[in-house]
Design an enzyme around this catalytic site. Structure first.
Site, short mmCIF file in Angstrom:
data_model
loop_
_atom_site.label_atom_id
_atom_site.label_comp_id
_atom_site.label_asym_id
_atom_site.label_seq_id
_atom_site.Cartn_x
_atom_site.Cartn_y
_atom_site.Cartn_z
CD GLN A 1 -2.84 -0.62 2.52
OE1 GLN A 1 -3.70 0.25 2.33
NE2 GLN A 1 -2.72 -1.25 3.66
CG ASP B 1 13.60 -12.09 0.15
OD1 ASP B 1 13.42 -11.44 1.20
OD2 ASP B 1 13.49 -13.33 0.09
CB ILE B 2 14.55 -6.69 2.77
CG1 ILE B 2 13.23 -7.03 3.50
CG2 ILE B 2 14.34 -5.57 1.75
CD1 ILE B 2 12.75 -5.93 4.44
CG ASP C 1 -1.08 1.28 15.66
OD1 ASP C 1 -0.54 0.56 14.80
OD2 ASP C 1 -2.31 1.32 15.83
CE1 TYR D 1 3.18 -5.81 11.37
CE2 TYR D 1 1.85 -4.67 13.00
CZ TYR D 1 2.54 -4.66 11.81
OH TYR D 1 2.61 -3.51 11.07
CE LYS E 1 6.76 -2.71 11.33
NZ LYS E 1 7.24 -2.51 9.92
N1 LIG Z 1 -1.28 -1.89 7.11
C1 LIG Z 1 -1.44 -1.35 8.31
O1 LIG Z 1 -2.55 -1.24 8.82
C2 LIG Z 1 -0.25 -0.83 9.05
C3 LIG Z 1 -0.44 -0.27 10.33
C4 LIG Z 1 0.67 0.23 11.02
C5 LIG Z 1 1.92 0.18 10.44
N2 LIG Z 1 2.07 -0.37 9.21
C6 LIG Z 1 3.41 -0.42 8.65
O2 LIG Z 1 3.43 0.38 7.48
C7 LIG Z 1 4.36 -0.16 6.55
C8 LIG Z 1 3.69 -0.31 5.20
O3 LIG Z 1 2.57 -1.17 5.35
P1 LIG Z 1 1.61 -1.53 4.13
O4 LIG Z 1 0.22 -1.44 4.64
O5 LIG Z 1 2.00 -0.76 2.90
O6 LIG Z 1 1.96 -3.07 3.95
P2 LIG Z 1 1.56 -4.08 2.80
O7 LIG Z 1 0.55 -3.47 1.88
O8 LIG Z 1 1.26 -5.37 3.46
O9 LIG Z 1 2.92 -4.20 1.99
C9 LIG Z 1 4.05 -4.79 2.53
C10 LIG Z 1 4.97 -5.11 1.39
O10 LIG Z 1 6.14 -5.71 1.94
C11 LIG Z 1 6.59 -6.61 1.00
N3 LIG Z 1 7.47 -7.63 1.57
C12 LIG Z 1 7.13 -8.62 2.43
N4 LIG Z 1 8.21 -9.39 2.68
C13 LIG Z 1 9.22 -8.87 1.94
C14 LIG Z 1 10.57 -9.23 1.75
N5 LIG Z 1 11.11 -10.30 2.36
N6 LIG Z 1 11.33 -8.49 0.93
C15 LIG Z 1 10.82 -7.41 0.29
N7 LIG Z 1 9.54 -7.04 0.42
C16 LIG Z 1 8.75 -7.76 1.24
C17 LIG Z 1 5.35 -7.26 0.43
O11 LIG Z 1 5.64 -7.75 -0.83
P3 LIG Z 1 4.98 -9.11 -1.34
O12 LIG Z 1 3.52 -8.87 -1.33
O13 LIG Z 1 5.56 -9.27 -2.69
O14 LIG Z 1 5.39 -10.16 -0.37
C18 LIG Z 1 4.37 -6.10 0.39
O15 LIG Z 1 4.31 -5.52 -0.89
C19 LIG Z 1 4.87 -1.46 7.17
O16 LIG Z 1 6.08 -1.20 7.81
C20 LIG Z 1 3.83 -1.80 8.21
O17 LIG Z 1 4.38 -2.56 9.26
C21 LIG Z 1 1.03 -0.86 8.51
#
Ligand SMILES: NC(=O)c1ccc[n+]([C@@H]2O[C@H](COP(=O)([O-])OP(=O)(O)OC[C@H]3O[C@@H](n4cnc5c(N)ncnc54)[C@H](OP(=O)(O)O)[C@@H]3O)[C@@H](O)[C@H]2O)c1
Length: 285
Positions: free
Chosen positions: A11, A37-38, A103, A126, A130
């Site tokens: 996202q 792949d990190i 959060d 989770y 983090k």
């Molecule tokens: N979503 C929430 O509600 C939320 C709330 C608080 C904080 N956050 C934080 O905000 C940040 C962005 O979240 P988001 O909602 O954009 O997450 P997201 O839509 O789930 O996207 C996470 C991305 O990370 C990639 N990823 C997973 N494993 C990986 C790896 N080994 N190497 C490289 N890429 C990898 C995934 O790629 P693949 O799909 O290809 O695996 C996915 O595209 C994250 O740090 C998350 O912890 C999110």
């Protein structure tokens, strides 16, 4: 300036790709998990050796909160160990790391919005994974910004807003949790915020909070989504205890984003305004 964005297909990564279209003087390097792949230390090292990375924006994460409770190893691999690899390479190449966190590092026992300096105490895998990632960044680096955010949604990927809209196609009544309090974050606003961080050239490194402005429950969020989208839906407020999930969630995870707004000179929009923007984009797409 070379800016590496990891997790570029998530996202936040997709929103950054949109915002980057306005910042053409920087060389953006967007990588998904298939490109970089990190968790692969060797690949990460190679990437830094082959590219003069100045800034890393780490949007990659293991975000499946419930699955993480049993898939502990993978959650830590992405959210903690891989962050260590990124931090080690940032240190070696003197790059700035902008790392996104959550959060869910808090236990939800606060009565006031969480400050970046408040004590962390995650209540699930989770959040704990983090937090470990944050700790690696802080141990290894001086040049870093950790940005904690909450309840992220957008027109991309899977999120609460899209789930509610999908459910409205087949249901006309829904129970939604009303005793978990926080604030949603439109990923596009956070992407704009990340650009503001880079542009600021600030050296006040450390932890910051970013969410849209306001204080609501999931029930309030759902009700507004249906209202703005013009969907007929009876929404019933329920306690979280009536909706058990594998992972416990903090009952209060409101983030205080004042220090972000002051440091990076950005007025973060109110949640209702951002939801309306996001819905408009999603419905027009
Ligand atoms: N979503 C929430 O509600 C939320 C709330 C608080 C904080 N956050 C934080 O905000 C940040 C962005 O979240 P988001 O909602 O954009 O997450 P997201 O839509 O789930 O996207 C996470 C991305 O990370 C990639 N990823 C997973 N494993 C990986 C790896 N080994 N190497 C490289 N890429 C990898 C995934 O790629 P693949 O799909 O290809 O695996 C996915 O595209 C994250 O740090 C998350 O912890 C999110």
């Amino acid at each position: 300036m070379n800016v590496l964005v990891t997790g570029a297909n998530g996202q936040l990564g997709k929103c950054l790709q949109e915002v980057a279209k306005l910042e053409t003087s920087w060389n953006w390097m967007f990588t998904g998990s298939a490109d970089l792949d990190i968790t692969n230390a060797e690949k990460v090292q190679q990437f830094f050796e082959n590219n003069a990375v100045d800034i890393v924006v780490n949007c990659a994460a293991y975000t499946a909160v419930d699955k993480a409770e049993t898939d502990i190893e993978n959650a830590y691999a992405v959210n903690a160990e891989a962050v260590k690899f990124l931090a080690e390479n940032c240190k070696k190449h003197n790059a700035l790391l902008i790392h996104i966190s959550t959060d869910f590092v808090f236990d939800g026992e606060n009565e006031n919005a969480y400050l970046p300096t408040d004590i962390t105490n995650p209540i699930g895998v989770y959040g704990a994974s983090k937090l470990k990632g944050e700790q690696y960044v802080q141990e290894l680096l001086k040049k870093y910004f950790i940005i904690r955010t909450s309840w992220v949604y957008s027109e991309f990927g899977n999120n609460f807003m899209k789930t509610m809209l999908r459910l409205s196609e087949s249901r006309n009544e829904l129970n939604v949790v009303a005793d978990q309090i926080g604030c949603p974050t439109y990923a596009m606003d956070l992407a704009v915020g990340i650009v503001a961080v880079i542009k600021s050239k600030s050296e006040n490194f450390g932890v910051y909070h970013f969410s849209n402005q306001g204080k609501i429950s999931w029930f309030n969020f759902a009700s507004e989504i249906f209202k703005l989208a013009g969907k007929e839906m009876k929404v019933n407020p329920i306690p979280a205890s009536d909706y058990p999930t594998p992972a416990k969630r903090p009952s209060f995870s409101l983030l205080n984003a004042e220090s972000f707004q002051n440091e990076f000179k950005m007025q973060i929009p109110a949640w209702k305004k951002s939801l309306a923007n996001c819905l408009k984009k999603y419905q027009n797409a």
